[in-house]
Design an enzyme around this catalytic site. Sequence first.
Site, PDB file in Angstrom:
ATOM      1  N   CYS A  87       0.794  -1.237   0.000  1.00 31.39           N
ATOM      2  CA  CYS A  87       0.000   0.000   0.000  1.00 31.39           C
ATOM      3  C   CYS A  87       0.825   1.285   0.000  1.00 31.39           C
ATOM      4  O   CYS A  87       0.345   2.311  -0.486  1.00 31.39           O
ATOM      5  CB  CYS A  87      -0.951  -0.002   1.193  1.00 31.39           C
ATOM      6  SG  CYS A  87      -2.189  -1.312   1.094  1.00 31.39           S
ATOM      7  N   GLU A 216       7.757  -2.657   6.357  1.00 26.64           N
ATOM      8  CA  GLU A 216       7.609  -2.784   7.799  1.00 26.64           C
ATOM      9  C   GLU A 216       6.163  -2.896   8.251  1.00 26.64           C
ATOM     10  O   GLU A 216       5.749  -2.216   9.206  1.00 26.64           O
ATOM     11  CB  GLU A 216       8.294  -1.602   8.481  1.00 26.64           C
ATOM     12  CG  GLU A 216       7.717  -0.219   8.166  1.00 26.64           C
ATOM     13  CD  GLU A 216       8.234   0.436   6.896  1.00 26.64           C
ATOM     14  OE1 GLU A 216       7.989   1.637   6.722  1.00 26.64           O
ATOM     15  OE2 GLU A 216       8.887  -0.241   6.076  1.00 26.64           O
ATOM     16  N   HIS A 240      16.812  -3.199   9.659  1.00 29.03           N
ATOM     17  CA  HIS A 240      16.139  -1.970   9.222  1.00 29.03           C
ATOM     18  C   HIS A 240      14.633  -2.062   9.482  1.00 29.03           C
ATOM     19  O   HIS A 240      14.028  -1.149  10.052  1.00 29.03           O
ATOM     20  CB  HIS A 240      16.424  -1.743   7.734  1.00 29.03           C
ATOM     21  CG  HIS A 240      15.844  -0.480   7.188  1.00 29.03           C
ATOM     22  ND1 HIS A 240      16.525   0.713   7.174  1.00 29.03           N
ATOM     23  CD2 HIS A 240      14.629  -0.215   6.634  1.00 29.03           C
ATOM     24  CE1 HIS A 240      15.761   1.660   6.643  1.00 29.03           C
ATOM     25  NE2 HIS A 240      14.606   1.111   6.302  1.00 29.03           N
ATOM     26  N   GLU A 241      14.024  -3.173   9.061  1.00 24.33           N
ATOM     27  CA  GLU A 241      12.565  -3.306   9.224  1.00 24.33           C
ATOM     28  C   GLU A 241      12.183  -3.409  10.707  1.00 24.33           C
ATOM     29  O   GLU A 241      11.151  -2.880  11.122  1.00 24.33           O
ATOM     30  CB  GLU A 241      12.041  -4.521   8.445  1.00 24.33           C
ATOM     31  CG  GLU A 241      12.369  -4.524   6.950  1.00 24.33           C
ATOM     32  CD  GLU A 241      12.029  -3.226   6.238  1.00 24.33           C
ATOM     33  OE1 GLU A 241      11.070  -2.534   6.636  1.00 24.33           O
ATOM     34  OE2 GLU A 241      12.733  -2.881   5.275  1.00 24.33           O
ATOM     35  N   HIS A 244      12.008  -0.001  12.145  1.00 24.04           N
ATOM     36  CA  HIS A 244      10.774   0.708  11.792  1.00 24.04           C
ATOM     37  C   HIS A 244       9.665   0.496  12.835  1.00 24.04           C
ATOM     38  O   HIS A 244       8.707   1.263  12.871  1.00 24.04           O
ATOM     39  CB  HIS A 244      10.259   0.234  10.430  1.00 24.04           C
ATOM     40  CG  HIS A 244      10.761   1.047   9.280  1.00 24.04           C
ATOM     41  ND1 HIS A 244      10.663   2.419   9.227  1.00 24.04           N
ATOM     42  CD2 HIS A 244      11.336   0.669   8.106  1.00 24.04           C
ATOM     43  CE1 HIS A 244      11.163   2.856   8.083  1.00 24.04           C
ATOM     44  NE2 HIS A 244      11.583   1.818   7.385  1.00 24.04           N
ATOM     45  N   GLU A 263      12.690   7.251   7.533  1.00 21.60           N
ATOM     46  CA  GLU A 263      13.797   6.467   6.989  1.00 21.60           C
ATOM     47  C   GLU A 263      15.170   6.858   7.529  1.00 21.60           C
ATOM     48  O   GLU A 263      16.008   6.000   7.767  1.00 21.60           O
ATOM     49  CB  GLU A 263      13.785   6.540   5.456  1.00 21.60           C
ATOM     50  CG  GLU A 263      12.533   5.934   4.827  1.00 21.60           C
ATOM     51  CD  GLU A 263      12.328   4.454   5.178  1.00 21.60           C
ATOM     52  OE1 GLU A 263      13.257   3.812   5.714  1.00 21.60           O
ATOM     53  OE2 GLU A 263      11.230   3.929   4.898  1.00 21.60           O
ATOM     54  N   ASP A 320       5.828   7.964  -5.253  1.00 20.35           N
ATOM     55  CA  ASP A 320       6.575   6.867  -5.873  1.00 20.35           C
ATOM     56  C   ASP A 320       7.600   7.375  -6.883  1.00 20.35           C
ATOM     57  O   ASP A 320       8.646   6.756  -7.086  1.00 20.35           O
ATOM     58  CB  ASP A 320       5.622   5.896  -6.593  1.00 20.35           C
ATOM     59  CG  ASP A 320       4.916   4.965  -5.625  1.00 20.35           C
ATOM     60  OD1 ASP A 320       5.347   4.875  -4.465  1.00 20.35           O
ATOM     61  OD2 ASP A 320       3.919   4.343  -6.029  1.00 20.35           O
ATOM     62  N   TYR A 328      16.742   8.267   3.161  1.00 23.98           N
ATOM     63  CA  TYR A 328      17.442   7.293   4.001  1.00 23.98           C
ATOM     64  C   TYR A 328      18.846   7.809   4.353  1.00 23.98           C
ATOM     65  O   TYR A 328      19.204   7.920   5.524  1.00 23.98           O
ATOM     66  CB  TYR A 328      17.596   5.959   3.264  1.00 23.98           C
ATOM     67  CG  TYR A 328      16.328   5.234   2.913  1.00 23.98           C
ATOM     68  CD1 TYR A 328      15.995   4.037   3.541  1.00 23.98           C
ATOM     69  CD2 TYR A 328      15.477   5.697   1.914  1.00 23.98           C
ATOM     70  CE1 TYR A 328      14.844   3.335   3.198  1.00 23.98           C
ATOM     71  CE2 TYR A 328      14.320   5.010   1.565  1.00 23.98           C
ATOM     72  CZ  TYR A 328      14.013   3.834   2.210  1.00 23.98           C
ATOM     73  OH  TYR A 328      12.875   3.151   1.871  1.00 23.98           O
ATOM     74  N   LEU A 509      12.965  -2.933  -6.938  1.00 23.05           N
ATOM     75  CA  LEU A 509      13.263  -1.685  -7.628  1.00 23.05           C
ATOM     76  C   LEU A 509      14.754  -1.351  -7.557  1.00 23.05           C
ATOM     77  O   LEU A 509      15.321  -0.824  -8.518  1.00 23.05           O
ATOM     78  CB  LEU A 509      12.459  -0.534  -7.011  1.00 23.05           C
ATOM     79  CG  LEU A 509      10.939  -0.591  -7.229  1.00 23.05           C
ATOM     80  CD1 LEU A 509      10.252   0.458  -6.362  1.00 23.05           C
ATOM     81  CD2 LEU A 509      10.589  -0.383  -8.695  1.00 23.05           C
TER      82      LEU A 509
END
Length: 560
Positions: A87, A216, A240-241, A244, A263, A320, A328, A509
């Site tokens: 999402c 996350e 990292h996650e 979060h 981030e 996006d 970050y 990506l």
Amino acid sequence: AGLLTLDTKDLKIFKVSANGQAAKFELGAQQGYKGSPLEITLPFELSRGQNVIVEVEYETSPSASALQWLSPAQTAGKKHPYLFSQCQATHCRTMLPCQDMPSVKHTYYAKVSVPKELIAVMSAVRDGQEPDPSDSSRVIYRFRQMFSEIVCYVLCREIGPRSRVWSEKEYVDQAAFEFSETETMLKTAESLSGPYVWGQYDLLVLPPSFPYGGMENPCLTFATPTLLAGDRSLSNVIAHEISHSWTGNLVTNKTWEHFWLNEGHTVYLERMIGRALEGEQFRQFKARGGWKELQEAVHQFGENNVLTNLVPSLKDVDPDDCFSCVPYEKGFALLYYLEELLGGPEVFMGFVKSYTQLFAYRSVTTKEWKDYLFTYFKDKLDILNKVDWNGWMYTPGMPPVKPQYDTTLADACIALAQRWQNAKDADLSGFSEADIKQLSSHQLIEFLALLLLEDPLPQSHVKRMQEVYNFNSVKNSEIRCRWLRLCVKAKWEEAVPLALKMATEQGRLKFTRPLFRDVYNFDKFRDVAVKLFKEHRDAMHPVTATLVSKDLKVDQRTGF
């Protein structure tokens, strides 16, 4: 009467009711990536504190950008279809009518009906299951709490007292090994930031088309299978996650302009976990690598591009479209700079912990963060007032100050990269397999990243590098992507099919976009890149397909 406005995109709305009474509704004009506002007129006057249950009967579009529907052929098991949702940043509105912005937080309950051979998991507390009373071939799973959904054929393994890893059975043992340090990371994070408030911390390894390294979702981190390196070397993404859980989920950026609050702090906390587990030199090494990624991103956007601001203006800009490592790594660089100014890691981590506890369960702006920084360090205002805040936050390009990171772990990488850059053809016989025998996976990534920042190597050099280091056989996705990019930039034609294979067999990506871009910029293979993209576009995640089509200048509406 009251008016309720919800975000929607490509939804068919059949009927709306409020407290059981029919309600008038209207879909507003389509507003680009934002979709159409759903205006609901409540059929009664509202009084303060009144509870209203609004029911919306609707249908999603087959092209909903939050959802990827995979055929059995697109899964590892090849037997069952697979569905997952993604999402962030503005795609939830394609899945359900909601106020789809990070400043609005709400809990949820869900019942998900699926064919009984499949399993549903969500970023929520599992709340039981039961046969579907309307269809004996289906089962209903119940959940309560957060949001993000997956329906698939998965298995799980316990990897800690509050953690399971879920995946298709083909990945599950590998994933359990790769992420076995999860509980250690959770405990380390708690020692730095305070208690973990979400109860369960599970991981889900998704199919290869998942566009991000990790996501996350509370209680259930989504992870790409490109993390399965076989040596746990890419598990920093899980650190990292996990981070979060405090910076992002507990305290959230109010709008996407302030994405760096999520981030930058999360990278800072991730590297503090790395410091606790691997030592300060490791943190310095990762920070140095992050600075190089920031340099490449600024170069890609252009150093005067306002999207490289730490706090960009995103009026009428799809978040996006500007997704990059800038929030970050520029965010981390600012926090590290402040850490050095204000007394070191322990002192500054005290501020980060206090910030997450003060603003817990809230959404914040950069101004609120900065105001609290000045309050917390009220005895050091003379230092804070000398910081070039405008240069850091509202100026494009690289930050105004470059931190001096320790190079102990990077020295071997720097020396080897310089040897290759300076080597003449006659020197190539001096390279051997022994050059990299003592280097860790992290150092190999750094070595290749250093070479990518420089002018392309001659073909003779990358061919010799393959002879002595055999990078073509490396499975680690971070090494493989950088190696193939190095080869394509050197215009080694034999590497082009390998680069395009990696660009299409997974959809992260971070890898797919630069690989396609580099082949596209190799004039001889530009048409090949475009043709292959068009062939694979329907199997790609909607976000990946949209962004790669922009990179390759393919019109999304006509396909040409």
